[in-house]
Motif scaffolding. Sequence first.
Motif, PDB file in Angstrom:
ATOM      1  N   LYS A 277     -31.918 -57.132  88.023  1.00  0.00           N
ATOM      2  CA  LYS A 277     -30.794 -57.857  87.456  1.00  0.00           C
ATOM      3  C   LYS A 277     -31.214 -58.551  86.175  1.00  0.00           C
ATOM      4  CE  LYS A 277     -31.475 -61.971  90.309  1.00  0.00           C
ATOM      5  NZ  LYS A 277     -30.789 -63.074  91.019  1.00  0.00           N
ATOM      6  N   ASP A 278     -30.248 -58.688  85.302  1.00  0.00           N
ATOM      7  CA  ASP A 278     -30.432 -59.406  84.045  1.00  0.00           C
ATOM      8  C   ASP A 278     -29.502 -60.604  84.099  1.00  0.00           C
ATOM      9  OD1 ASP A 278     -30.386 -60.366  81.448  1.00  0.00           O
ATOM     10  OD2 ASP A 278     -30.586 -58.378  80.563  1.00  0.00           O
ATOM     11  N   ASN A 279     -30.061 -61.756  84.448  1.00  0.00           N
ATOM     12  CA  ASN A 279     -29.218 -62.948  84.606  1.00  0.00           C
ATOM     13  C   ASN A 279     -28.537 -63.332  83.299  1.00  0.00           C
ATOM     14  OD1 ASN A 279     -29.829 -63.195  87.326  1.00  0.00           O
ATOM     15  ND2 ASN A 279     -31.566 -64.550  86.953  1.00  0.00           N
ATOM     16  N   ALA A 280     -29.221 -63.162  82.195  1.00  0.00           N
ATOM     17  CA  ALA A 280     -28.647 -63.550  80.900  1.00  0.00           C
ATOM     18  C   ALA A 280     -27.413 -62.722  80.573  1.00  0.00           C
ATOM     19  CB  ALA A 280     -29.687 -63.400  79.804  1.00  0.00           C
ATOM     20  N   LYS A 281     -27.396 -61.466  81.033  1.00  0.00           N
ATOM     21  CA  LYS A 281     -26.271 -60.590  80.755  1.00  0.00           C
ATOM     22  C   LYS A 281     -25.343 -60.427  81.950  1.00  0.00           C
ATOM     23  CE  LYS A 281     -28.730 -57.931  77.235  1.00  0.00           C
ATOM     24  NZ  LYS A 281     -29.169 -56.576  76.782  1.00  0.00           N
TER      25      LYS A 281
END
Length: 121
Positions: A71-75
């Motif tokens: 997962k990419d929390n920023a996106k």
Amino acid sequence: QVQLVESGGGSVQAGGSLRLSCLASAFTFSNYCMGWFRQAPGKGREGVATICSDGSTTYADSVKGRFTISKDNAKNTLHLQMNSLKPEDTAMYYCAADRFWVGHAYEYRYWGQGTQVTVSS
């Protein structure tokens, strides 16, 4: 209104790879467990992989060593990298967010509409 939108499905030959993505809107999933599920025609829903806020992951035995959830929390995006695909991986793949315990099993509060993966031999 929370929305989960999957993308990245398609048709591929056995042995190939696909990368699924799930974009979440109106939902910050960094604090929640999220998962990928699949359902083949005539079969029940199967849990494929989960990832939680601490980065811990779980996988179905059938995909261990071939699939990777991240997962990419920023996106606000969840991914599923699928390698060494097999015909039996053919299914509709769904992402789900906000896992909770219902007394005997986990459930998820939010679901995407799914993306089709077809693997030919």
